[in-house]
Design an enzyme around this catalytic site. Sequence first.
Site, mmCIF file in Angstrom:
data_model
loop_
_atom_site.group_PDB
_atom_site.id
_atom_site.type_symbol
_atom_site.label_atom_id
_atom_site.label_comp_id
_atom_site.label_asym_id
_atom_site.label_seq_id
_atom_site.Cartn_x
_atom_site.Cartn_y
_atom_site.Cartn_z
ATOM 1 N N ASN A 1 -6.945 -2.546 14.566
ATOM 2 C CA ASN A 1 -8.366 -2.831 14.309
ATOM 3 C C ASN A 1 -8.552 -4.078 13.442
ATOM 4 O O ASN A 1 -9.640 -4.351 12.954
ATOM 5 C CB ASN A 1 -9.065 -1.617 13.669
ATOM 6 C CG ASN A 1 -8.560 -1.316 12.259
ATOM 7 O OD1 ASN A 1 -7.612 -1.942 11.782
ATOM 8 N ND2 ASN A 1 -9.176 -0.359 11.589
ATOM 9 N N GLU B 1 -9.612 -1.544 5.418
ATOM 10 C CA GLU B 1 -10.275 -1.129 6.647
ATOM 11 C C GLU B 1 -11.579 -1.912 6.867
ATOM 12 O O GLU B 1 -12.080 -2.551 5.930
ATOM 13 C CB GLU B 1 -10.584 0.364 6.548
ATOM 14 C CG GLU B 1 -9.338 1.243 6.464
ATOM 15 C CD GLU B 1 -8.605 1.363 7.789
ATOM 16 O OE1 GLU B 1 -8.558 0.369 8.547
ATOM 17 O OE2 GLU B 1 -8.065 2.445 8.065
ATOM 18 N N HIS C 1 -7.029 -4.816 10.488
ATOM 19 C CA HIS C 1 -6.947 -4.681 9.032
ATOM 20 C C HIS C 1 -5.651 -5.278 8.479
ATOM 21 O O HIS C 1 -4.654 -5.392 9.174
ATOM 22 C CB HIS C 1 -7.125 -3.226 8.568
ATOM 23 C CG HIS C 1 -5.993 -2.303 8.878
ATOM 24 N ND1 HIS C 1 -6.174 -0.949 9.042
ATOM 25 C CD2 HIS C 1 -4.661 -2.509 9.041
ATOM 26 C CE1 HIS C 1 -5.019 -0.376 9.276
ATOM 27 N NE2 HIS C 1 -4.071 -1.301 9.290
ATOM 28 N N ASP D 1 0.815 -1.214 0.000
ATOM 29 C CA ASP D 1 0.000 0.000 0.000
ATOM 30 C C ASP D 1 0.852 1.269 0.000
ATOM 31 O O ASP D 1 2.072 1.217 0.164
ATOM 32 C CB ASP D 1 -0.960 -0.008 1.208
ATOM 33 C CG ASP D 1 -0.276 -0.423 2.518
ATOM 34 O OD1 ASP D 1 0.965 -0.481 2.562
ATOM 35 O OD2 ASP D 1 -0.989 -0.686 3.491
#
Length: 256
Positions: free
Chosen positions: A136, A143, A138, A67
């Site tokens: 979280n 996301e 991911h 990314d």
Amino acid sequence: MLVEIFPDYETLSERAYELVATLIRRKPNCVLGFATGSTPLGLYRRLVEGYRRGELDFSKVVTFNLDEYVGLPPSHPQSYHHFMWANLFQHININPSNVHLPNGMVDDIEAHCDWYEEQIRRVDGIDLQILGIGPNGHLAFNEPGSSLGSRTRIKTLSRATRRANARFFGSEEAVPRHAITMGIGTIMEARRLLLLASGRAKARAVRAMLEGPISAMVSATIVQLHRYAHVLLDAEAASELAYNHHDGISEPFDVH
Ligand code: GLP
């Protein structure tokens, strides 16, 4: 899944090095998927050391990163381009034309994402994808709510991710709002996954990933469906697991 738990970050990084170095030695033109973040830094430091000791040759290795932030030029100190060159690529004999990262500065993001996928296909896919995990849950910047079949595309970063990454930018406001990320479908096509997680801040996400139901709300849970997912944890990251994954340990996969 093969889950290995180590007492600390250094032994985890040593194991990750052993696995990646073995692949590079057996397949000098292997295609490696790299991740950013603090977790793989111990591995990258060891890869540089292995190269300096003359144990590793990167001249034919091809790389794809997961990314990149939208709007940051490669020269920006917080861009993932900069991160990869500063922490790994500039210290090894990688051929710059074999290095691939999404470009967060392009005008036509959709066309660029298609081009990125095409580059991965052109080299017959990724042999080993290295992954971290966000607090979280991911993978890359997939996301919560990301389609589990997604391909490389632009994503809006969640509040939680921008908060978690604020430490690198000085403030949450300074963290870009969007990123280009390989999709979950893209990641799942890698022949092998090597996921690293360290520290108590990852313990809940790790539990959800390994023991929770598969869900688009925790994109890392998709590793449960991969045939060759190898997960390396330190004791803190493993501290909330209910099942004793040590009991289920099998021989590490053979790389070829
Ligand atoms: C970012 C990256 C992820 C990485 C995560 C965790 O969100 N896009 O690929 O896994 O950070 O980073 P760290 O290893 O610093 O906890």
